[in-house]
Design a protein around this motif. Structure first.
Motif, PDB file in Angstrom:
ATOM      1  N   MET A 493     -21.770  21.610 -41.180  1.00 17.25           N
ATOM      2  CA  MET A 493     -22.415  20.310 -41.156  1.00 17.25           C
ATOM      3  C   MET A 493     -21.533  19.359 -40.356  1.00 17.25           C
ATOM      4  N   ILE A 494     -22.158  18.585 -39.496  1.00 21.54           N
ATOM      5  CA  ILE A 494     -21.433  17.637 -38.648  1.00 21.54           C
ATOM      6  C   ILE A 494     -21.855  16.232 -39.062  1.00 21.54           C
ATOM      7  N   LYS A 495     -20.888  15.401 -39.358  1.00 25.42           N
ATOM      8  CA  LYS A 495     -21.162  14.045 -39.862  1.00 25.42           C
ATOM      9  C   LYS A 495     -20.500  13.022 -38.950  1.00 25.42           C
ATOM     10  N   THR A 496     -21.259  12.003 -38.548  1.00 29.46           N
ATOM     11  CA  THR A 496     -20.649  10.925 -37.778  1.00 29.46           C
ATOM     12  C   THR A 496     -19.774  10.083 -38.704  1.00 29.46           C
ATOM     13  N   MET A 497     -18.688   9.563 -38.148  1.00 30.36           N
ATOM     14  CA  MET A 497     -17.674   8.893 -38.963  1.00 30.36           C
ATOM     15  C   MET A 497     -17.471   7.446 -38.521  1.00 30.36           C
ATOM     16  N   LYS A 498     -17.200   6.591 -39.483  1.00 27.85           N
ATOM     17  CA  LYS A 498     -16.752   5.241 -39.172  1.00 27.85           C
ATOM     18  C   LYS A 498     -15.261   5.289 -38.836  1.00 27.85           C
ATOM     19  N   LYS A 499     -14.809   4.268 -38.127  1.00 30.18           N
ATOM     20  CA  LYS A 499     -13.398   4.219 -37.746  1.00 30.18           C
ATOM     21  C   LYS A 499     -12.500   4.187 -38.979  1.00 30.18           C
ATOM     22  N   ALA A 500     -12.934   3.467 -40.023  1.00 31.77           N
ATOM     23  CA  ALA A 500     -12.132   3.364 -41.250  1.00 31.77           C
ATOM     24  C   ALA A 500     -11.988   4.732 -41.919  1.00 31.77           C
ATOM     25  N   GLU A 501     -13.074   5.517 -41.938  1.00 35.37           N
ATOM     26  CA  GLU A 501     -13.012   6.851 -42.544  1.00 35.37           C
ATOM     27  C   GLU A 501     -12.073   7.755 -41.760  1.00 35.37           C
ATOM     28  N   THR A 502     -12.112   7.628 -40.424  1.00 38.40           N
ATOM     29  CA  THR A 502     -11.221   8.428 -39.579  1.00 38.40           C
ATOM     30  C   THR A 502      -9.766   8.107 -39.887  1.00 38.40           C
ATOM     31  N   LYS A 503      -9.469   6.832 -40.057  1.00 40.58           N
ATOM     32  CA  LYS A 503      -8.095   6.430 -40.383  1.00 40.58           C
ATOM     33  C   LYS A 503      -7.656   6.987 -41.736  1.00 40.58           C
ATOM     34  N   VAL A 504      -8.564   6.967 -42.711  1.00 37.58           N
ATOM     35  CA  VAL A 504      -8.226   7.493 -44.042  1.00 37.58           C
ATOM     36  C   VAL A 504      -7.903   8.985 -43.957  1.00 37.58           C
ATOM     37  N   LEU A 505      -8.731   9.739 -43.242  1.00 36.22           N
ATOM     38  CA  LEU A 505      -8.493  11.176 -43.139  1.00 36.22           C
ATOM     39  C   LEU A 505      -7.174  11.474 -42.442  1.00 36.22           C
ATOM     40  N   LEU A 506      -6.884  10.754 -41.357  1.00 36.30           N
ATOM     41  CA  LEU A 506      -5.623  10.987 -40.646  1.00 36.30           C
ATOM     42  C   LEU A 506      -4.429  10.607 -41.517  1.00 36.30           C
TER      43      LEU A 506
END
Length: 767
Positions: A493-506
């Motif tokens: 499954m491929i999900k588009t991400m918000k910038k804030a979510e990307t920062k949390v994951l990193l």
């Protein structure tokens, strides 16, 4: 015709005589009055009354013992015409408690039964003299047990899903023995192999052979220490003689050990041709109160399932309260709960594990495939092409082999790489038909190691996402505004991400990596890649993750559970709810019951995962649960792993497809046992619940004692919401209007505690 009828009567008489001889009975039963006597007896008994009975069933089966409402109930003996026999405790037609099951081959099991399965402590003696004494779970050796093989070998130790796994000792008839760790029926991990002459090897093992560091020691005192491998080019080590002499074993070759071990075989587990839970009962059906003159007996499996060979059109399961469909309510209903209006109409038989009556929601034979195919002309067609080009470039790019031991620099959020993709191509990118775009890889070394950790083959990964088949876009975006895409084989499954979510994951990537590496059975979402496409000046970030519901089983019901009540009720009318609808906490009307060992592991893992998320200041996650009702599998087609999901016209693009009727088909094939993991392909039961009328927000209803066999899937999703200032303000604002305990936006510590409290009520041990 008369000759045929005479033959049938003789066959039935012979079967009855044989049953009398087996059970030591000398009296005879009149054929002409037997059916009427049993009918009258059924009608004269009060509902729920338990009484002694003797049943000569029309198909030749025989039962003597306690009986209640047309089922064996209490202690009794059942003899099948094929020679199988069960003597022991019954509960509404299911073997339950202590009992003895014997096969015509001479094999026998004596011990505990639960819901028709060999479950608990018991002893199995095979026809070849093999014996196993120990713990069982759903017909499989699971837990501690001792097995004596027919050839004189023996094993004592831990078992998992029918195979040796954990600590154990295997003793060969020759006197050689191994003590150590096992996995999937083979020596794996740390262990010691000792030969009868006193020589021994102690060290690491893999797939039944020495692998890694280890020591071989002779009885004379000399020894060899090194790195072991079946590949001579990888073998290296040092020989240490005893004392000061260099004689003895200088010419010895370490490969001799492998040659010897290849001759020492571990006995395979004997196959049981037919599980007790697969045996069918010829349930007696009274013909009184109906115009029908002859009614054949219903076939019911020992675990309570109606035989798949009858009433194939009855695939409904009562999932919620409501009136039965009109097609089910016509005709009369006799004492057995069987609907009949004269002729041989489909009849629904009530059993303890699930009634097919009064069904509010019908389970479809085929589930409509989710999502719309992204073809040329679709608004996201260009984005899909760019995504596929980027994945092919990232995964196929040559580089050093991935390692699970990563340097801290690999987790640096600044570890990202931009690649330009012009339409005409470049030295490192192929030409393409899309417009120019830029591609970004986040922490590529980490995600490459994660794919290796999750046992994802790079070629299969690329084929799933970048093959000739297009992606599918789910029809509506999630609550967060993200869009979801599925690969054609449903694996990813491929999900588009918000910038804030990307920062949390990193930010939490290092901790996430360590957690999933430490706990193989973790329930948190599996992430395989984090990327960004810059197209026409706009950035689209997306994450690739595993699809929890990629299975050969159709998912009939799915739930998103958080443990909160505010907004946790599906806003769809019941007529629009189907198998693809994700229901919420207040829609749930089941308690999920897992086998003891699975439930214990489930609790441990939920605690570990919640502690990890709490430490990372994560909240608003949920447990996604999918249910496949095995009683609805009758006459259904289930797509094998990797094939196309059945579509709404009843077919699929790939043929042939596999038929699965119930859990036994999963358990009968040892090759498929490995597919059962915590949260994946798990045979279980659900008990229907009802909420009290005066309890408006009762999360878990009252159990009704109505059970259904299911295959259950579950995992923790949406783990990228941080309890930041926005969530704190949301909590403060909603707390003024609503009960603070009912909303999702709460402190991670409180969220974790509430989530676990709820989940451990919704899930329980199957007793």
């Amino acid at each position: 015709m008369k000759a045929w009828e005479a033959t049938v009567r003789k066959t039935q008489a012979a079967a009855k005589k044989r049953a009398n001889n087996i059970f030591g009975m000398s009296h005879s039963v009149e054929e002409e009055t037997e059916g009427h006597d049993q009918d009258d007896d059924c009608l004269s008994r009060q509902s729920g009354e338990v009484y002694q009975a003797e049943k000569f069933l029309p198909n030749g089966d025989y039962y003597t013992g306690y009986w209640s409402e047309n089922f064996p109930h209490g202690h009794g003996k059942y003899w099948w015409t094929d020679g199988c026999m069960y003597v022991g405790e019954w509960f509404r037609g299911k073997t339950m408690g202590q009992g003895i099951f014997s096969w015509p081959s001479g094999a026998m099991y004596e011990g505990s039964f639960k819901s028709g399965f060999m479950d608990g402590e018991g002893t199995y003696t095979g026809a070849n003299g093999t014996t196993y004494k120990g713990s069982w779970v759903m017909n499989l050796r699971h837990g501690y047990g001792v097995k004596e093989y027919g050839n004189g070998d023996s094993y004592e130790g831990e078992w998992s899903r029918g195979m040796q796994e954990g600590q154990g000792k295997y003793q060969w008839k020759s006197g050689n023995h191994y003590v150590g760790e096992w996995k999937n029926g083979k020596m794996c991990g740390k262990g010691k192999m000792e030969w009868t002459n006193g020589d021994f090897y102690e060290g690491n093992w893999d797939d039944g052979l020495p692998k890694g560091s280890g020591t071989f020691k002779w009885t004379g005192g000399s020894f060899y220490v090194g790195n072991w491998s079946a590949d001579p080019t990888e073998q290296n080590g040092t020989y240490y003689p005893s004392g000061s002499t260099m004689e003895g074993n200088l010419e010895w070759d370490p490969q001799d050990v492998f040659n010897e071990l290849k001759e020492i075989k571990v006995c395979q587990s004997d196959k049981i041709p037919l599980w007790p839970s697969q045996k069918k009962l010829a349930v007696w059906r009274s013909s009184k109160g109906s115009d029908a003159t002859t009614v054949r007996p219903r076939r019911l499996s020992v675990d309570g399932r109606i035989d798949a060979s009858v009433d194939k059109d009855l695939v409904g399961v009562r999932l919620s309260d409501g009136a039965a469909p009109s097609s089910w309510t016509t005709g009369s209903k006799d004492q057995m709960g069987i609907t009949s209006d004269g002729e041989n109409e489909p009849i629904a038989l009530e059993t303890e594990i699930g009634s097919l009556r009064d069904t509010g929601i019908r389970i479809p034979k085929v589930v409509k495939r989710q999502g719309d195919t992204i073809s040329k002309g679709h608004r996201n067609y260009e984005l899909m092409l760019n995504l596929q080009l980027g994945i092919r470039h990232s995964v196929g790019r040559p580089g050093p082999p991935p390692s699970l031991d990563l340097k801290p620099s690999a987790f640096d959020p600044k570890e990202k790489f931009w690649t330009k993709f012009p339409p005409e191509g470049s030295k490192i990118t192929p030409p393409h038909q899309s417009c120019e775009f830029k591609w970004k890889d986040y922490c590529p070394k980490v995600f490459r190691s994660l794919r290796m950790l999750f046992k994802v083959d790079p070629a299969d990964y690329m084929l799933s996402i970048c093959g000739n088949d297009a992606l599918r876009e789910l029809s509506s975006p999630g609550k967060s505004g993200s869009f979801f895409y599925l690969t054609n084989d449903d694996r990813y499954m491929i999900k588009t991400m918000k910038k804030a979510e990307t920062k949390v994951l990193l930010r939490m990537l290092n901790a996430y990596y360590n957690h999933v590496r430490a706990f193989e059975n973790t329930l948190v979402t599996k992430y395989f890649g984090l990327h960004c496409v810059k197209l026409n000046g706009q950035k689209v970030r997306f994450i690739i993750m595993g699809n929890l519901f990629c299975s050969e089983y159709m998912i009939h019901r799915r739930y998103d559970l958080k443990g909160s009540t505010f907004g946790r009720l599906t806003d769809k009318p019941e007529s629009e709810i189907d198998a693809t609808t994700t229901l919420k906490d207040l829609d749930l009307n089941f308690v999920f019951r897992l086998q003891k060992t699975w439930f214990q592991e489930f609790k441990r893992q939920v605690d570990r995962d919640c502690e990890f998320l709490e430490q990372e200041r994560i909240m608003d996650y949920s447990l996604l649960v999918g249910l496949h009702f095995t009683e609805a599998s009758t006459d259904q087609e289930c797509t094998p792993s990797g094939a196309v999901t059945p579509i709404d016209n009843g077919g699929s693009e790939n043929e042939p497809v596999t038929r699965l009727s119930n859990v036994e088909q999963l358990l009968l094939d040892p090759a498929r046992w490995a597919s059962i993991r915590l949260g994946i392909n798990m045979p279980a039961r659900v008990e229907r619940t009802e909420r009290k009328a005066d309890a408006e927000f009762q999360l878990v209803g009252e159990p009704t004692g109505e059970y259904y066999d299911v295959v259950v899937f579950f995992g923790i999703i949406d783990i990228l919401t941080e309890y930041d200032m926005t969530k704190k303000l949301e909590h403060a604002y909603k707390s003024i209007q609503y009960d603070p305990n009912s909303i999702s936006a709460v402190d991670p510590k409180q969220y974790s505690r509430r989530f676990r409290d709820y989940i451990f009520k919704a899930f329980a041990e199957d007793v």
